[in-house]
Each structure stands twice: as structure tokens, then as C-alpha cells.
Design a protein around this motif. Structure first.
Motif, PDB file in Angstrom:
ATOM      1  N   UNK A 107      30.787  44.592  40.521  1.00  8.80           N
ATOM      2  CA  UNK A 107      31.002  43.320  39.876  1.00  8.80           C
ATOM      3  C   UNK A 107      32.143  42.601  40.591  1.00  8.80           C
ATOM      4  N   UNK A 108      31.992  41.316  40.728  1.00  8.39           N
ATOM      5  CA  UNK A 108      33.011  40.475  41.332  1.00  8.39           C
ATOM      6  C   UNK A 108      33.617  39.555  40.276  1.00  8.39           C
ATOM      7  N   UNK A 109      34.924  39.299  40.397  1.00  3.76           N
ATOM      8  CA  UNK A 109      35.616  38.385  39.499  1.00  3.76           C
ATOM      9  C   UNK A 109      36.249  37.289  40.345  1.00  3.76           C
ATOM     10  N   UNK A 110      35.971  36.043  39.967  1.00  2.00           N
ATOM     11  CA  UNK A 110      36.571  34.887  40.625  1.00  2.00           C
ATOM     12  C   UNK A 110      37.831  34.515  39.856  1.00  2.00           C
ATOM     13  N   UNK A 111      38.966  34.402  40.553  1.00  2.00           N
ATOM     14  CA  UNK A 111      40.234  34.086  39.895  1.00  2.00           C
ATOM     15  C   UNK A 111      40.168  32.723  39.212  1.00  2.00           C
ATOM     16  N   UNK A 112      41.059  32.510  38.276  1.00  2.00           N
ATOM     17  CA  UNK A 112      41.082  31.275  37.490  1.00  2.00           C
ATOM     18  C   UNK A 112      41.248  30.036  38.365  1.00  2.00           C
ATOM     19  N   UNK A 113      42.068  30.155  39.411  1.00  2.00           N
ATOM     20  CA  UNK A 113      42.278  28.997  40.281  1.00  2.00           C
ATOM     21  C   UNK A 113      41.232  28.900  41.403  1.00  2.00           C
ATOM     22  N   UNK A 114      40.242  29.792  41.358  1.00  2.00           N
ATOM     23  CA  UNK A 114      39.095  29.784  42.284  1.00  2.00           C
ATOM     24  C   UNK A 114      39.492  30.028  43.736  1.00  2.00           C
ATOM     25  N   UNK A 141      37.630  39.143  43.496  1.00  2.00           N
ATOM     26  CA  UNK A 141      38.010  40.556  43.406  1.00  2.00           C
ATOM     27  C   UNK A 141      36.759  41.407  43.212  1.00  2.00           C
ATOM     28  N   UNK A 142      36.640  42.463  43.998  1.00  2.00           N
ATOM     29  CA  UNK A 142      35.534  43.404  43.888  1.00  2.00           C
ATOM     30  C   UNK A 142      35.964  44.529  42.951  1.00  2.00           C
ATOM     31  N   UNK A 143      35.480  44.502  41.724  1.00  2.00           N
ATOM     32  CA  UNK A 143      35.902  45.493  40.728  1.00  2.00           C
ATOM     33  C   UNK A 143      35.356  46.883  41.033  1.00  2.00           C
ATOM     34  N   UNK A 144      34.319  46.983  41.844  1.00  2.00           N
ATOM     35  CA  UNK A 144      33.815  48.305  42.202  1.00  2.00           C
ATOM     36  C   UNK A 144      34.441  48.795  43.510  1.00  2.00           C
ATOM     37  N   UNK A 145      35.353  48.018  44.043  1.00  2.00           N
ATOM     38  CA  UNK A 145      36.046  48.395  45.273  1.00  2.00           C
ATOM     39  C   UNK A 145      37.332  49.123  44.966  1.00  2.00           C
ATOM     40  N   UNK A 146      38.430  48.642  45.503  1.00  2.00           N
ATOM     41  CA  UNK A 146      39.710  49.330  45.387  1.00  2.00           C
ATOM     42  C   UNK A 146      40.515  48.939  44.144  1.00  2.00           C
ATOM     43  N   UNK A 147      39.986  48.082  43.289  1.00  2.00           N
ATOM     44  CA  UNK A 147      40.704  47.665  42.084  1.00  2.00           C
ATOM     45  C   UNK A 147      40.718  48.817  41.081  1.00  2.00           C
ATOM     46  N   UNK A 148      41.900  49.173  40.615  1.00  2.00           N
ATOM     47  CA  UNK A 148      42.037  50.269  39.652  1.00  2.00           C
ATOM     48  C   UNK A 148      41.814  49.821  38.223  1.00  2.00           C
TER      49      UNK A 148
END
Length: 118
Positions: free
Chosen positions: A1-8, A12-19
Motif C-alpha cells: 500500500x502507498x500513502x500520499x502525504x498531505x502536502x502531496x 510512502x510504501x507501507x510494505x517497504x521499509x516503513x515500520x
């Protein structure tokens, strides 16, 4: 899953290196005489990085819950709403959260019934 920051500006790749992703409350002392409470959502990858800011903790928690529900439903991407969009979407997000709680309570009752032999 990817998340686009509020300011666009960041994805962020949530299945990547994000804890993880979480809520942070901090005090902002920009003006010496008053303190402002900042309510932010941050991603953690060894360091914390702010990806959104809202007016209240409740708004942050609703967005985090919406991200969780998106992950749970295998959504490919989630876009964090701006503060203005959040005001418009808040009622809908609250309804989703309440519906999720009702479903969870129903499942809990069903499991109790199954395992207690009632």
C-alpha cells in the motif's frame, strides 16, 4: 500500500521499509507567549517523519483508522486529506469507524458464543 502525504510531495510504501504510522502531539512555541498544540501523523522508518497535520487528535485518529481499513481491504493507495478536506469528510469517516466498531462487537459476540458453547 502507498500513502500520499498531505502536502502531496511524498509517497510512502507501507510494505517497504516503513515500520509504522502513528499519532504525535507536540507543543509549538512559535510565539513566546502562547503555545499551540500540534496534532500530526508520522511514519516511522528508524526516524519519525511528519506526513500530515490536523486541528485535533480526533482528526488524526480518524485518518489513521481509515488508513488501517484501507490496508485491511488491500487498497493499493491512500491519500491523506488536507485539513479543509477533512472537515468535509469527517462525518463520513466517523460513520466508517462506528460501523467497524459495530462489526467488531458482533464478531466478538459470535466468537464468545462459539467457544463457550452457548
Amino acid at each position: 500500500m502507498y500513502i500520499l502525504s498531505q502536502d502531496k510531495t511524498r509517497i510512502y510504501n507501507m510494505s517497504g521499509h516503513i515500520e509504522g504510522i502513528g499519532y504525535e502531539e507536540s507543543k509549538d512555541y512559535k510565539q513566546r507567549k502562547t503555545e499551540n498544540i500540534r496534532h500530526t501523523i508520522q511514519v516511522f522508518d528508524g526516524c519519525a517523519e511528519e506526513i500530515a497535520e490536523f486541528k485535533t487528535k480526533e482528526d488524526c485518529m480518524l485518518v489513521i483508522y481509515a488508513i488501517f481499513k484501507g490496508m485491511e481491504q488491500d487498497s493499493k493507495a491512500v491519500e491523506i486529506p488536507t485539513q479543509e478536506e477533512m472537515e468535509k469528510q469527517k462525518d463520513l469517516i466517523k460513520q466508517l469507524a462506528e460501523a467497524g466498531q459495530e462489526v467488531a462487537a458482533g464478531i466478538e459476540d459470535l466468537l464468545k458464543e462459539m467457544f463457550n458453547g452457548e
